[in-house]
Write an enzyme that holds these catalytic residues in place. Sequence first.
Site, PDB file in Angstrom:
ATOM      1  N   HIS A 177       5.216   8.873   0.502  1.00 55.07           N
ATOM      2  CA  HIS A 177       6.488   8.865  -0.230  1.00 55.07           C
ATOM      3  C   HIS A 177       6.797  10.210  -0.848  1.00 55.07           C
ATOM      4  O   HIS A 177       7.571  10.311  -1.791  1.00 55.07           O
ATOM      5  CB  HIS A 177       6.470   7.779  -1.317  1.00 55.07           C
ATOM      6  CG  HIS A 177       5.906   6.476  -0.853  1.00 55.07           C
ATOM      7  ND1 HIS A 177       4.590   6.131  -1.039  1.00 55.07           N
ATOM      8  CD2 HIS A 177       6.469   5.464  -0.153  1.00 55.07           C
ATOM      9  CE1 HIS A 177       4.355   4.951  -0.476  1.00 55.07           C
ATOM     10  NE2 HIS A 177       5.479   4.525   0.068  1.00 55.07           N
TER      11      HIS A 177
HETATM   12 FE1  FES Z   1       3.323   6.972  -2.366  1.00 57.47          FE
HETATM   13 FE2  FES Z   1       1.482   8.894  -2.129  1.00 57.47          FE
HETATM   14  S1  FES Z   1       3.571   9.107  -2.571  1.00 57.47           S
HETATM   15  S2  FES Z   1       1.245   6.762  -1.849  1.00 57.47           S
END
Ligand code: FES
Length: 141
Positions: free
Chosen positions: A105
Amino acid sequence: GAPVEVDVSKLDMGQRVVAEWRGQPIWVVRRTDDMIANLDKLNGELKDPQSEADQQPPYAANEWRSIKKEYLVLIGICTHLGCSPLFEEEPTVELQYGGFFCPCHGSKFDLAGRVYQGVPAPTNLVVPPHSYTSDAVIIIG
Ligand code: FES
């Protein structure tokens, strides 16, 4: 789990070695002088630049987050949802001084494992308990 020994005597400057402790990846990065100097420049872009949250033992509760500035020791698990961030030893579009980028993410961490502002990971990467038995041997755990 038992403590794990990591020999960093053959680790090149700017490189990382990966070990395992309690089923978790442990990263040791040998930081160059430039990498250490660049940490200071990022403080304004980080959520917890002085490591005031409880993500490390007391001896690593500082800006560089380690016992010796040269060696960074981290648990290699993103503090968002547990993916494994990528080690970027060179500058990238996301990380102007290198660091760790989580592909899940988009969380970003600097070369002290400190999390940037504006990403989903809430806290800095975790520093495991560790100590030195000699100049180049680190005990994790
Ligand atoms: Fe979501 Fe690393 S940014 S698990």
